[in-house]
Design a protein around this motif. Structure first.
Motif, PDB file in Angstrom:
ATOM      1  N   ALA A 231      19.600 -10.686 -57.784  1.00  0.00           N
ATOM      2  CA  ALA A 231      21.041 -10.562 -57.534  1.00  0.00           C
ATOM      3  C   ALA A 231      21.555  -9.225 -58.051  1.00  0.00           C
ATOM      4  N   GLU A 232      20.984  -8.756 -59.168  1.00  0.00           N
ATOM      5  CA  GLU A 232      21.369  -7.443 -59.684  1.00  0.00           C
ATOM      6  C   GLU A 232      21.053  -6.355 -58.655  1.00  0.00           C
ATOM      7  N   LYS A 233      19.854  -6.433 -58.059  1.00  0.00           N
ATOM      8  CA  LYS A 233      19.433  -5.431 -57.071  1.00  0.00           C
ATOM      9  C   LYS A 233      20.263  -5.524 -55.786  1.00  0.00           C
ATOM     10  N   LEU A 234      20.541  -6.747 -55.361  1.00  0.00           N
ATOM     11  CA  LEU A 234      21.205  -6.948 -54.079  1.00  0.00           C
ATOM     12  C   LEU A 234      22.683  -6.574 -54.129  1.00  0.00           C
ATOM     13  N   TYR A 235      23.361  -6.975 -55.216  1.00  0.00           N
ATOM     14  CA  TYR A 235      24.812  -6.773 -55.280  1.00  0.00           C
ATOM     15  C   TYR A 235      25.224  -5.589 -56.155  1.00  0.00           C
ATOM     16  N   GLY A 236      24.293  -5.070 -56.980  1.00  0.00           N
ATOM     17  CA  GLY A 236      24.605  -3.896 -57.786  1.00  0.00           C
ATOM     18  C   GLY A 236      25.250  -4.186 -59.127  1.00  0.00           C
ATOM     19  N   TRP A 237      25.617  -5.440 -59.375  1.00  0.00           N
ATOM     20  CA  TRP A 237      26.199  -5.818 -60.666  1.00  0.00           C
ATOM     21  C   TRP A 237      25.083  -6.250 -61.612  1.00  0.00           C
ATOM     22  N   SER A 238      25.116  -5.777 -62.853  1.00  0.00           N
ATOM     23  CA  SER A 238      24.132  -6.239 -63.836  1.00  0.00           C
ATOM     24  C   SER A 238      24.461  -7.668 -64.251  1.00  0.00           C
ATOM     25  N   ARG A 239      23.505  -8.332 -64.833  1.00  0.00           N
ATOM     26  CA  ARG A 239      23.727  -9.708 -65.295  1.00  0.00           C
ATOM     27  C   ARG A 239      24.878  -9.768 -66.289  1.00  0.00           C
ATOM     28  N   GLU A 240      24.902  -8.810 -67.211  1.00  0.00           N
ATOM     29  CA  GLU A 240      25.955  -8.804 -68.231  1.00  0.00           C
ATOM     30  C   GLU A 240      27.331  -8.626 -67.605  1.00  0.00           C
ATOM     31  N   GLU A 241      27.411  -7.820 -66.539  1.00  0.00           N
ATOM     32  CA  GLU A 241      28.690  -7.604 -65.859  1.00  0.00           C
ATOM     33  C   GLU A 241      29.126  -8.838 -65.080  1.00  0.00           C
ATOM     34  N   VAL A 252      32.509 -10.771 -52.473  1.00  0.00           N
ATOM     35  CA  VAL A 252      33.259 -10.991 -51.239  1.00  0.00           C
ATOM     36  C   VAL A 252      34.312  -9.905 -51.064  1.00  0.00           C
ATOM     37  N   GLY A 253      34.374  -9.330 -49.861  1.00  0.00           N
ATOM     38  CA  GLY A 253      35.397  -8.341 -49.546  1.00  0.00           C
ATOM     39  C   GLY A 253      36.716  -9.000 -49.214  1.00  0.00           C
ATOM     40  N   THR A 254      37.749  -8.186 -49.112  1.00  0.00           N
ATOM     41  CA  THR A 254      39.086  -8.713 -48.832  1.00  0.00           C
ATOM     42  C   THR A 254      39.123  -9.475 -47.513  1.00  0.00           C
ATOM     43  N   ALA A 255      38.449  -8.957 -46.513  1.00  0.00           N
ATOM     44  CA  ALA A 255      38.482  -9.581 -45.188  1.00  0.00           C
ATOM     45  C   ALA A 255      37.835 -10.960 -45.180  1.00  0.00           C
ATOM     46  N   GLY A 275      24.867 -20.451 -43.809  1.00  0.00           N
ATOM     47  CA  GLY A 275      25.270 -19.612 -42.699  1.00  0.00           C
ATOM     48  C   GLY A 275      25.183 -18.139 -43.049  1.00  0.00           C
ATOM     49  N   GLU A 276      25.721 -17.334 -42.151  1.00  0.00           N
ATOM     50  CA  GLU A 276      25.727 -15.886 -42.352  1.00  0.00           C
ATOM     51  C   GLU A 276      27.101 -15.445 -42.823  1.00  0.00           C
ATOM     52  N   PHE A 277      27.077 -14.421 -43.639  1.00  0.00           N
ATOM     53  CA  PHE A 277      28.308 -14.017 -44.306  1.00  0.00           C
ATOM     54  C   PHE A 277      28.231 -12.524 -44.596  1.00  0.00           C
ATOM     55  N   VAL A 278      29.352 -11.841 -44.452  1.00  0.00           N
ATOM     56  CA  VAL A 278      29.382 -10.419 -44.797  1.00  0.00           C
ATOM     57  C   VAL A 278      29.673 -10.295 -46.291  1.00  0.00           C
ATOM     58  N   ALA A 279      28.672  -9.854 -47.055  1.00  0.00           N
ATOM     59  CA  ALA A 279      28.804  -9.744 -48.509  1.00  0.00           C
ATOM     60  C   ALA A 279      29.119  -8.320 -48.920  1.00  0.00           C
ATOM     61  N   ARG A 280      29.691  -8.178 -50.099  1.00  0.00           N
ATOM     62  CA  ARG A 280      30.067  -6.862 -50.602  1.00  0.00           C
ATOM     63  C   ARG A 280      29.312  -6.536 -51.886  1.00  0.00           C
ATOM     64  N   ARG A 281      28.884  -5.270 -51.994  1.00  0.00           N
ATOM     65  CA  ARG A 281      28.205  -4.803 -53.207  1.00  0.00           C
ATOM     66  C   ARG A 281      29.232  -4.231 -54.190  1.00  0.00           C
ATOM     67  N   LYS A 282      28.732  -3.891 -55.366  1.00  0.00           N
ATOM     68  CA  LYS A 282      29.597  -3.291 -56.391  1.00  0.00           C
ATOM     69  C   LYS A 282      30.223  -1.992 -55.907  1.00  0.00           C
ATOM     70  N   ASP A 283      29.452  -1.211 -55.106  1.00  0.00           N
ATOM     71  CA  ASP A 283      29.960   0.073 -54.630  1.00  0.00           C
ATOM     72  C   ASP A 283      30.866  -0.076 -53.407  1.00  0.00           C
ATOM     73  N   ALA A 284      31.236  -1.335 -53.080  1.00  0.00           N
ATOM     74  CA  ALA A 284      32.149  -1.667 -51.970  1.00  0.00           C
ATOM     75  C   ALA A 284      31.485  -1.631 -50.604  1.00  0.00           C
ATOM     76  N   SER A 285      30.203  -1.232 -50.531  1.00  0.00           N
ATOM     77  CA  SER A 285      29.497  -1.308 -49.248  1.00  0.00           C
ATOM     78  C   SER A 285      29.227  -2.777 -48.927  1.00  0.00           C
ATOM     79  N   THR A 286      29.038  -3.050 -47.639  1.00  0.00           N
ATOM     80  CA  THR A 286      28.817  -4.438 -47.219  1.00  0.00           C
ATOM     81  C   THR A 286      27.487  -4.581 -46.502  1.00  0.00           C
TER      82      THR A 286
END
Length: 334
Positions: A231-241, A252-255, A275-286
């Protein structure tokens, strides 16, 4: 009157003493209660012998043993308290001298280890510890003897007589015996089931870390309680964060926020979601993600959280798009 001062249940014994005095000229001392005027009893020891040759005239001594009886009662109460605290305690109790020799062991220690008390008393206490733990336990005992005022605690493996292993939490304190010598009091709690559960949790945690997917758990309000390495690699957030923050704000993005709340509501109602879902990373990319969410239940069957497994399906989506373009081109050519 002799009989009036004698409790009814003791009158037969008193009559035997009188008969003994008439027959032999004396009666041996025995314990007897006398009734006071107010009905209370006085425990005594009484004895006597005849005066001269007249069997109906004799002299007796009566010794009040009330204090002795109270002392005996205190001793009996103390022994019962000792039995409750030591012998009948569900924890294993050992007393050990400063050389490590077992001086005593209670019933729980005997039963849980499968030995008799005779087999344990006189042996080194280290004999019942796992071979790999003996050096550490010996070091712990030595440290206790260096600091008499400080209680110590540790966990170690014991070996039952049948060879099976038992995990115990050892609480140790140095006390003084009645002769002033130092004695080690060892109180042992069987924590085998807890250790097995911890090992199972550790194994599961290690497996989750090896999974090539983001495994995230939250409470029912969406607060993150587990965030694996992927999850750290995929979303960019460390476990501690991530720990302690809301899952929607992290992934999740605003949309997609409204859809995410609908999914959470379905899960709280007891349904699962895949299902499928548009996820957001820490850097705001999806990125497109395949997500499976389900409830976590406790041992009483109550829902206590949510676990989700998500994977990045960007490459699959790209391959599907390329396939669609290829098919469309082929159709145009035809």
């Amino acid at each position: 009157n002799w009989n009036e001062m004698t409790p009814p249940e003791e009158r037969e014994r008193s009559a035997q003493a009188v008969h003994e005095a008439i027959e032999t000229g004396r009666f041996a001392p025995f314990e007897k209660n006398f009734l006071r005027k107010d009905g209370s009893r006085v425990p005594t020891i009484i004895g006597g012998h005849c005066l001269g040759t007249d069997p109906f005239r004799y002299i007796s001594f009566i010794l009040d043993i009330s204090e002795q009886k109270r002392g005996e009662e205190r001793l009996r109460t103390s022994e019962e308290r000792y039995k409750a605290l030591y012998e009948d305690n569900p924890f294993m109790y050992f007393t050990v001298d400063t050389r490590g020799t077992v001086l005593s062991v209670n019933r729980s220690g005997v039963e849980q280890l499968g030995y008799t008390a005779e087999e344990l008393v006189g042996r080194s206490v280290l004999d019942v510890f796992h071979e790999e733990d003996k050096e550490d336990v010996s070091r712990y005992f030595s440290a206790c003897l260096q600091d008499l005022e400080r209680p110590s605690s540790w966990e170690a493996r014991k070996i039952r007589k049948d060879g099976s292993t038992l995990w115990a939490k050892e609480n140790v304190r140095i006390v003084r015996s009645t002769d002033g010598s130092r004695v080690i009091l060892l109180i042992c709690e069987d924590v085998t089931k807890r250790k097995q559960a911890e090992e199972q949790v550790l194994l599961q945690a290690q497996l989750l870390e090896q999974v090539q997917a983001a495994v995230i758990s939250t409470d029912l309000q969406g607060t993150v309680t587990h965030w694996n390495e992927y999850a750290e690699k995929l979303y960019g957030w460390s476990r501690e964060e991530a720990l302690g923050r809301n899952i929607v704000g992290l992934t999740v993005g605003t949309a997609e926020a409204g859809v995410a709340e609908e999914i959470m509501d379905r899960l709280r109602a007891g349904a699962t979601w895949e299902g499928e879902f548009v996820a957001r990373r820490k850097d705001a990319s999806t990125f497109p993600a395949h997500v499976t969410d389900s409830l976590i239940y406790d041992t009483q069957g109550r829902a206590v959280g949510i676990v989700g497994v998500s994977t990045d399906i960007t490459e699959r989506k790209q391959a599907e798009k390329e396939r669609e373009h290829f098919l469309a081109r082929e159709w145009t050519i035809r």
